[in-house]
Design an enzyme around this catalytic site. Structure first.
Site, mmCIF file in Angstrom:
data_model
loop_
_atom_site.group_PDB
_atom_site.id
_atom_site.type_symbol
_atom_site.label_atom_id
_atom_site.label_comp_id
_atom_site.label_asym_id
_atom_site.label_seq_id
_atom_site.Cartn_x
_atom_site.Cartn_y
_atom_site.Cartn_z
ATOM 1 N N GLN A 139 53.669 32.427 56.435
ATOM 2 C CA GLN A 139 52.904 31.135 55.778
ATOM 3 C C GLN A 139 51.638 31.600 54.143
ATOM 4 O OE1 GLN A 139 51.688 28.934 59.142
ATOM 5 N NE2 GLN A 139 53.806 28.454 59.279
ATOM 6 N N ASP A 193 60.282 12.358 50.850
ATOM 7 C CA ASP A 193 60.346 11.842 51.706
ATOM 8 C C ASP A 193 59.367 11.584 52.189
ATOM 9 O OD1 ASP A 193 61.153 10.811 54.149
ATOM 10 O OD2 ASP A 193 61.646 13.061 54.782
ATOM 11 N N ASP A 199 65.438 11.761 50.807
ATOM 12 C CA ASP A 199 65.678 11.460 51.954
ATOM 13 C C ASP A 199 64.824 10.173 52.830
ATOM 14 O OD1 ASP A 199 66.095 12.274 54.237
ATOM 15 O OD2 ASP A 199 65.450 14.233 55.038
ATOM 16 N N LEU A 245 51.934 23.829 55.280
ATOM 17 C CA LEU A 245 53.293 25.025 56.322
ATOM 18 C C LEU A 245 51.654 25.303 57.554
ATOM 19 C CD1 LEU A 245 55.053 27.558 53.929
ATOM 20 C CD2 LEU A 245 55.600 25.183 54.723
#
Length: 891
Positions: A636, A661, A732, A891
């Site tokens: 990460q 999204d 999405d 993240l």
């Protein structure tokens, strides 16, 4: 890591009436009054519900003769009603860590049948590009799969006569209209009635039939039945009728209709320690697929909480200083079930100035809410001082002509679904998963049991036989294909196969990351409380060791110790660290406090543009799994610095893949945030570009999408001195009912603006472009010999839709429960990729989500977009600084 699913949309059941001689059964809306009474549901059904219109702030005057447990008033006249125009969340929780979905629930008894028909018609959007001759591929190893579909082996050949039915004076409640209409069943014969339209196989003698009738209350009505036309089995409306017949036949299974799906309250599962129940049930839909009309049947579970809204109100009174604000925080936005009429409502506001002692006019007399419920339902309201709840009709109901709100009593409203604290309760989620997470073999058994019951129950068989319908007893089988394992590219371009389970965690630890900072992580700081200093140092030592094992050099960080864990203390320490221009700041926090987490992220993303890493004391002190945790954290951190842990082979150059999204704001439901994440030609440099913008939560169309795409295109040009040749756009967050709107407006707008942008850049021609709608909210399931199919399984025939260029992809390995494939619908394409290439490229893109060393359910760019939108919507409430756009800081 978990991926989101949601429930498919279903239509309410309609009445069916038999024309058999001697049949005297009165048709009505599906009610549990026809079944043995479960303990948690009140079964009394009132023949004529009431409707009201609010005339003043103190009294309610009659709009027409009251006949409903809900008291309705005009929102324009209600001074204390907050009008929220958001789409309500779903009350149906499928208990697999699934977020609530939009456009569910029934907030009004008078929603027009036209809306129901339109929802069905909208689902038949023809999006297959004209140049696509075949959408089936041939790449990969063939595999035989079972699905959760049953074939309709006996297709009706009848013609249906459609009539439009009106009542004078007008009646709003469909069940009441159905009851009055059923008095003329001898004239009408066998028919279906949905509250507005009547379908029958027998044509009436007159084009316009007028009937005079009297209700049980002695009111006179005039029914006008006007002929509309004939519906043959070749028209889309015939599938709507097939669904009506199926749902009517399911009523013979002694199931209860809650919302739009059937559940079995007799087989309910009690979770007493959590004050909730699970009701098993089914979601069904009949639809024309590639070659046959198929019935899709999926196992569902309904979460029913046994506590009432009044219980929550009392708890807030006892535990909170400002109990009114606390009660609002718990209740506004909640979907409740009223047991006395088995309906669900979304709470929009609370009226603390009014109580059940309020009066309204009913048949010329003043009556209180308390007296009304006792007279109509034999229900005694215990607390006359409780406030009143206000539920505003949903936006689509308003479009259908409704301009009312519903007044509810807290005592009589049962909370439904799961709240955030419940989802974060590991013990609760595990207890529910024990009952709801079914392996493929168990799910197949349940589906076959459902089919057996439908084929053997006398009432169900009679209805199917009357309408000349017959279902196959076997599950539909399809030929799928398993795509080859993909090569994962690590340091120095060394490649390893992803493995049969699509998990390359072991290779991550030994092969080294694809790209890392050339000078390593030199300037970074860690912040922790004094009492956690030992855990911090142990964690940092293990983190440096794990990073070195993956060829990422980490210097020792600057340690900043604070005396307490207050939010302000962490923010002050971060401000001090930022003076040293750190590459990253890590905070070791004592627990998962959302407010503290939001404060840290706001400081790092909004004020200082410094990537942050938050670690809980529980993770840092987990000695047993410490190295595994440190490996993931090191990956990460590498991403947050703008580098890449691994890559895949991408055969195309000049390709930009985009994921988009949307997430609703947790603070203001009228706002939402759309996130766009784009790759910058993975064949040349493995980097991503991320941006986010505010948008409206009411409009499915992304009005801020093109400015975000423009920024991504200009970043691409900055890095490569040219614009991309191909753009593959994954969208999405588009529901079935919004597909037509997105297809006709958003896609067209993007294509036109791309042409203009490329002309301004003096490009010879616009890019080859494909727009793909990604849908996780589907009921389709596939099984491989009673097990889950392996990752890379593609299905592009039989159960796909003829009007679409679509395919299903199973990209993950699932060890518990049944894997859910993802649906990909290519609604626009001139990208010049074959179906095999489109499917393979999509599968490749599921390998690049760096929070997990395995494949994801959707392409990585979609998963990143979801992660970024959720961070902004839940913690930041505004777009982060531009300096972070080239880093995966979320993240």
């Amino acid at each position: 890591m978990s991926d989101d699913q949601s429930r498919g949309r279903r239509r309410p059941s309609r009445e069916y009436h038999s024309s058999e001689p001697g049949t005297s059964r009165r048709p009505r809306e599906r009610s549990i009054s026809e079944e043995p009474k479960p303990k948690v549901i009140k079964t009394e059904v009132v023949d004529s519900p009431d409707r009201y219109s609010r005339a003043s702030s103190s009294n309610v005057s009659v709009k027409r003769e009251p006949e409903s447990p809900e008291h309705r008033r005009s929102p324009s006249a209600a001074s204390n009603v907050s009008v929220k125009k958001e789409e309500p969340d779903d009350y149906d929780e499928r208990v697999k860590k699934e977020p609530r979905d939009r456009n569910r629930g029934e907030a009004s008894t008078s929603r027009s049948a036209r809306d129901r028909v339109n929802r069905y018609e909208v689902s038949l959007v023809y999006t297959k590009p004209s140049d696509v001759i075949s959408k089936t591929g041939s790449l990969g190893k063939e595999i035989t799969l079972q699905t959760n579909y049953f074939r309709l082996i006996k297709t009706p050949t009848w013609k249906i006569h459609q009539y439009h039915v009106t009542f004078a004076p007008e009646i709003e409640l469909r069940r009441l209209k159905s009851g009055i209409l059923s008095e003329h069943r001898e004239l009408l014969g066998g028919y279906l009635y949905d509250g507005s339209k009547l379908f029958t196989t027998t044509k009436l003698k007159e084009e316009k039939t007028i009937l005079h009738t009297k209700s049980k209350q002695g009111e006179n009505f005039v029914i006008t039945i006007k002929y509309v036309g004939v519906i043959s089995m070749t028209e889309w409306q015939s599938l709507q009728i097939l669904n009506l017949i199926l749902r009517r036949s399911m009523e013979g299974l002694k199931l209860q209709l809650v919302g739009r799906n059937f559940y079995d309250p007799v087989a309910k599962i009690d979770l007493r320690e959590y004050r909730m129940q699970l009701w098993p049930g089914y979601q069904t839909s009949i639809r024309q697929h590639e070659k046959d009309i198929l019935l899709c049947a999926e196992i569902a579970h309904k979460v029913m909480r046994t506590e009432t809204v009044y219980d929550i109100f009392r708890r807030c009174q006892e535990n909170a200083r400002d109990f009114r604000e606390d009660f609002k925080r718990h209740i506004i936005g909640l979907t409740v079930l009223t047991d006395y009429n088995n309906k669900t409502y979304r709470i929009n506001d609370i009226d603390f100035q009014k109580t059940p002692r309020e009066t309204f006019s009913m048949k010329g007399e003043k009556v209180t809410f308390m007296d009304y419920y006792y007279q109509k339902y034999n229900i005694r309201i215990r607390d006359p001082q409780q406030p009143l709840l206000i539920s505003k009709a949903k936006e689509r109901s308003l479009r259908g002509g409704e301009k009312e709100v519903v007044i509810l009593i807290p005592e009589l409203c049962r909370a439904t679904g799961l709240n955030d604290s419940m989802r974060n309760n590991f013990q609760l989620m595990r207890a529910m998963a024990d009952h709801t997470r079914m392996n493929p073999d168990r799910r197949i058994d349940r589906l076959r049991t459902f089919n057996d019951r439908l084929q053997q129950t006398e009432d169900s068989v009679r209805i199917l036989t009357d309408w000349n319908m017959k279902l196959d007893t076997r599950l539909v089988e399809v030929k799928g294909r398993i795509l080859d394992q993909q090569k994962i590219v690590f340091r120095d371009h060394r490649k390893e196969p992803s493995g049969e389970q699509a998990d390359w965690t072991r290779h991550c630890r030994s092969m080294g990351m694809f790209t890392t900072p050339s000078r390593g992580l030199e300037r970074w700081a860690v912040i922790a409380t004094n009492r956690n200093s030992r855990d911090l140092r142990n964690f940092v030592e293990s983190l440096i060791r794990a990073a070195n094992g993956m060829n990422m050099r980490m210097e020792r960080p600057r340690e900043v110790m604070i005396y307490d864990d207050r939010n302000h203390s962490f923010i002050q320490a971060m401000e001090e660290c930022c003076r040293q221009d750190p590459q990253l700041i890590m905070c070791l926090v004592p627990n998962n406090n959302a407010e503290r987490y939001a404060s840290i992220k706001k400081k790092g993303c909004l004020e200082r543009a410094v990537p942050t890493q938050v670690i809980t004391q529980k993770s840092a002190g987990n000695q047993r799994g410490l190295m595994s945790i440190c490996t993931k954290v090191a990956i990460q951190i590498n991403c947050k610095l703008g580098y890449t842990p691994w890559m895949i082979d991408v055969p195309l150059s000049g390709l930009m893949t985009i994921g988009y999204d949307v997430a609703k704001s947790a603070r203001d439901k009228s706002k939402a945030y759309g996130a766009l994440v784009a790759t910058m030609d993975l064949k040349v440099n493995a980097t991503f570009y991320s941006t986010v913008a505010e948008c409206s939560s009411h409009d499915v169309l992304a009005n801020s999408l093109w400015p975000m795409m423009t920024k991504a295109l200009r970043q691409y040009k900055k890095e490569h001195d040219k614009l991309p040749n191909r753009i593959l756009f994954y969208r999405d967050g588009v529901g079935e009912g919004s597909l037509k709107q997105v297809y006709e407006h958003e896609v067209k707008d993007i294509v036109e603006k791309l042409e203009q942008e490329y002309k301004r850049a003096r490009m010879e021609k616009p890019p080859m472009f494909a727009y793909v709608v990604v849908t996780k909210s589907i009921n389709t399931r596939v099984f491989a010999r009673g097990r889950n199919p392996p990752p890379g399984t593609v299905v592009d025939d039989v159960v796909t839709l003829p009007e679409r260029y679509d395919f299903y992809l199973v990209s993950q390995s699932v060890r518990q429960g049944t894997v859910a494939p993802t649906s990909y619908n290519v609604v626009y394409s001139n990208i010049r990729l074959t179906p095999d290439q489109m499917q393979l490229l999509t599968y490749k893109m599921t390998h690049l989500y760096y929070n997990w060393s395995g494949t994801t359910r959707v392409p990585a760019v979609c998963q990143y977009a979801k992660k970024l939108a959720s961070l902004v919507a839940s913690s930041l409430y505004q777009p982060p600084q531009n300096a972070l756009e080239k880093k995966l800081y979320y993240l």
